[in-house]
Design a protein around this motif. Structure first.
Motif, PDB file in Angstrom:
ATOM      1  N   UNK A 224       0.837  -1.196   0.000  1.00  0.00           N
ATOM      2  CA  UNK A 224       0.000   0.000   0.000  1.00  0.00           C
ATOM      3  C   UNK A 224       0.871   1.244   0.000  1.00  0.00           C
ATOM      4  N   UNK A 225       0.336   2.332  -0.533  1.00  0.00           N
ATOM      5  CA  UNK A 225       1.026   3.611  -0.473  1.00  0.00           C
ATOM      6  C   UNK A 225       0.018   4.752  -0.501  1.00  0.00           C
ATOM      7  N   UNK A 226       0.451   5.917   0.000  1.00  0.00           N
ATOM      8  CA  UNK A 226      -0.361   7.131  -0.027  1.00  0.00           C
ATOM      9  C   UNK A 226       0.529   8.287  -0.465  1.00  0.00           C
ATOM     10  N   UNK A 227      -0.095   9.329  -1.018  1.00  0.00           N
ATOM     11  CA  UNK A 227       0.647  10.468  -1.562  1.00  0.00           C
ATOM     12  C   UNK A 227       0.104  11.763  -0.957  1.00  0.00           C
ATOM     13  N   UNK A 228       1.018  12.665  -0.631  1.00  0.00           N
ATOM     14  CA  UNK A 228       0.653  13.962  -0.057  1.00  0.00           C
ATOM     15  C   UNK A 228       1.285  15.054  -0.916  1.00  0.00           C
TER      16      UNK A 228
ATOM     17  N   UNK B 124      -0.992   1.268   7.558  1.00  0.00           N
ATOM     18  CA  UNK B 124      -1.577   1.245   6.214  1.00  0.00           C
ATOM     19  C   UNK B 124      -3.022   1.701   6.257  1.00  0.00           C
ATOM     20  N   UNK B 125      -3.606   1.946   5.082  1.00  0.00           N
ATOM     21  CA  UNK B 125      -4.992   2.414   5.019  1.00  0.00           C
ATOM     22  C   UNK B 125      -5.941   1.482   5.757  1.00  0.00           C
ATOM     23  N   UNK B 126      -5.754   0.174   5.570  1.00  0.00           N
ATOM     24  CA  UNK B 126      -6.582  -0.822   6.251  1.00  0.00           C
ATOM     25  C   UNK B 126      -5.649  -1.828   6.916  1.00  0.00           C
TER      26      UNK B 126
ATOM     27  N   UNK C 268     -12.244  -5.447   1.300  1.00  0.00           N
ATOM     28  CA  UNK C 268     -11.065  -4.736   1.810  1.00  0.00           C
ATOM     29  C   UNK C 268     -10.719  -3.565   0.897  1.00  0.00           C
ATOM     30  N   UNK C 269     -10.859  -3.732  -0.418  1.00  0.00           N
ATOM     31  CA  UNK C 269     -10.618  -2.628  -1.353  1.00  0.00           C
ATOM     32  C   UNK C 269     -11.588  -1.474  -1.105  1.00  0.00           C
ATOM     33  N   UNK C 270     -12.835  -1.808  -0.820  1.00  0.00           N
ATOM     34  CA  UNK C 270     -13.822  -0.766  -0.511  1.00  0.00           C
ATOM     35  C   UNK C 270     -13.468  -0.055   0.797  1.00  0.00           C
ATOM     36  N   UNK C 271     -12.952  -0.805   1.761  1.00  0.00           N
ATOM     37  CA  UNK C 271     -12.544  -0.206   3.033  1.00  0.00           C
ATOM     38  C   UNK C 271     -11.365   0.741   2.832  1.00  0.00           C
ATOM     39  N   UNK C 272     -10.451   0.390   1.916  1.00  0.00           N
ATOM     40  CA  UNK C 272      -9.321   1.276   1.621  1.00  0.00           C
ATOM     41  C   UNK C 272      -9.818   2.605   1.061  1.00  0.00           C
ATOM     42  N   UNK C 273     -10.795   2.539   0.186  1.00  0.00           N
ATOM     43  CA  UNK C 273     -11.361   3.767  -0.382  1.00  0.00           C
ATOM     44  C   UNK C 273     -11.986   4.629   0.707  1.00  0.00           C
ATOM     45  N   UNK C 274     -12.696   3.980   1.642  1.00  0.00           N
ATOM     46  CA  UNK C 274     -13.309   4.722   2.749  1.00  0.00           C
ATOM     47  C   UNK C 274     -12.240   5.306   3.665  1.00  0.00           C
ATOM     48  N   UNK C 275     -11.172   4.556   3.903  1.00  0.00           N
ATOM     49  CA  UNK C 275     -10.100   5.022   4.788  1.00  0.00           C
ATOM     50  C   UNK C 275      -9.400   6.241   4.214  1.00  0.00           C
TER      51      UNK C 275
ATOM     52  N   UNK D 209      -8.918   2.054  10.019  1.00  0.00           N
ATOM     53  CA  UNK D 209      -9.742   0.984   9.478  1.00  0.00           C
ATOM     54  C   UNK D 209      -8.986  -0.342   9.607  1.00  0.00           C
ATOM     55  N   UNK D 210      -9.662  -1.332  10.186  1.00  0.00           N
ATOM     56  CA  UNK D 210      -9.045  -2.637  10.356  1.00  0.00           C
ATOM     57  C   UNK D 210     -10.015  -3.751  10.033  1.00  0.00           C
ATOM     58  N   UNK D 211      -9.479  -4.942   9.866  1.00  0.00           N
ATOM     59  CA  UNK D 211     -10.337  -6.093   9.589  1.00  0.00           C
ATOM     60  C   UNK D 211      -9.736  -7.344  10.206  1.00  0.00           C
TER      61      UNK D 211
END
Length: 431
Positions: free
Chosen positions: A217-221, A240-242, A277-284, A292-294
């Protein structure tokens, strides 16, 4: 005579500082030091970086860890900033075990300039070495080519998030790099190609990219890069996001004060769970104030059951957890259907924001878990054995009476007696 007086004064001065005159006995020679109560404090004061293994001679996990430490010790000693490995028999030196809150064997703690930090990293020699290099690396690494970026990411490994500032000046993140040195890698890339921009999926500079290699996973700022906004992004992306719920990730979560949106599913490896889990990443990505965890019931049933999540429950279900003893369900959003789960997640979050919550408490530990946490499994076995012997003796002394189990008071008395007489001996800890 005057020289002797100066030397005596120097010894007294070192003693007042807590640095014994015998500090020269320590050497960085690639061997694992065996510490004891008399030299422990001087050792952690003498070395800038020292990893201490708190062990017990009877502990099987400790015996398996020992050769890994022996193998890693000479490699770590050869670093530009050496890391020394030491061990302490915590079963013998119980005062130190209590002082550093050792609750299981083996427990590893890294002392950096005398300050202890819990070690949660790998325990195989090669991975342990890679993990500990993080603590003696530069606060901010300067990367001047595509190959330098690739090498940095490779050396960094998978146990910490990696922050790379593309087109950023190192002074922008240097304060955060110092503050969070124990939690993440920090670097700035000065020169890089368009191929790197494609690889890390950013389209303009300056940009701060955070990678979580173990979760892919990665995020950009993209800014603004003022301390307030930059600090929020860095802090919110240590995880990570989730987050998959495991023993290791729960340890990481203890330093995060955000509420946790926990999704309980039957099997996290199933295709339908991966889609969720992909949908949870979008929400996160749109709700950074929450974690967000699972967890899959199949993967960790005991943890899921803490929140009334079992295979008999209508899964998947979502709850809001405070990371401690309380959690809440959102009224009207107790579980997710198979259809249009993205909209259902949005309604769940909307209900949380509006306060439509039913508060609950997590299930407490079982009686055996409670006893184990207090006095250790070995003592439990001894208690059970003594109670059994008591029952046997009573039954032999009363042949004409049927066999009777001891009363609750008798059992309580036996347990309290054993707890008072037993030595300080935490239970073994899994590798």
């Amino acid at each position: 005579m005057r020289l002797l007086t100066i030397l005596c004064s120097l010894v007294l001065w070192l003693g007042k500082l807590g640095i014994p005159a015998t500090a020269h006995q320590f050497k960085v020679d690639g061997k694992v030091l065996e510490l004891e109560e008399s030299n422990f404090d001087s050792a952690i004061s003498f070395f800038d970086y020292i990893l201490v293994d708190f062990y017990a001679p009877w502990c099987g996990h400790c015996k398996r860890l020992s050769p890994q430490l022996d193998e890693a010790a000479p490699v770590l000693a050869g670093l530009k900033e050496p890391v020394v490995i030491a061990k302490l028999n915590a079963d013998k030196f119980t005062r130190l075990a209590r002082k550093y809150e050792i609750d299981g064997y083996p427990t590893l703690k890294l002392f950096m300039h005398g300050v202890p930090v819990d070690y949660y990293g790998p325990r195989k020699a090669d991975l342990l070495v890679r993990y500990l290099k993080k603590f003696v690396a530069p606060d901010v690494s300067i990367l001047s080519s595509d190959s330098a970026i690739n090498d940095f990411v490779e050396v960094a490994g998978t146990y910490f998030p990696i922050y790379i500032g593309f087109g950023l000046n190192e002074t922008v993140i240097s304060n955060f790099a110092v503050k969070y040195k124990k939690k993440a890698w920090f670097s700035v890339a000065k020169d890089f190609s368009e191929d790197v921009m494609v690889l890390y999926d950013f389209d303009k500079v300056p940009a701060l990219v955070v990678l979580h290699p173990s979760y892919n996973q990665q995020s950009i700022f993209y800014g603004p890069f003022e301390d307030e906004f930059l600090g929020d992004f860095i802090e919110q992306n240590f995880l990570p996001l989730v987050v998959p719920m495991k023993h290791e990730t729960l340890k990481l979560l203890k330093d995060d004060n955000r509420k946790i949106v926990l999704t309980i599913m039957e099997d996290e490896n199933e295709e339908k769970s991966q889609k969720l889990i992909k949908l949870l990443k979008a929400a996160a990505s749109a709700n950074h104030d929450l974690v967000f965890g699972y967890v899959g019931v199949k993967q960790w049933e005991e943890f899921a059951d803490t929140f009334d999540g079992t295979e008999k429950t209508n899964l998947p279900k979502m709850i809001i957890w405070n990371g401690d003893e309380e959690y809440s369900s959102v009224i009207g959003s107790e579980s997710l259907d198979d259809e249009n789960q993205g909209s259902q997640i949005s309604r769940f979050l909307e209900g949380y924001r509006e306060g439509r919550l039913e508060k609950k408490r997590i299930k407490g530990p079982s009686f055996m878990d409670f006893i184990n946490s207090l006095i250790g499994i070995r003592t439990v076995y001894i208690i059970v054995f003594l109670v059994a012997m008591l029952i046997l003796i009573r039954s032999l002394g009363k042949d004409d009476e049927p066999l009777q189990v001891g009363t609750r008071d008798e059992v309580d008395h036996a347990e309290s007696s054993m707890a008072e007489s037993s030595d300080y001996r935490p239970g073994e800890k899994e590798d």
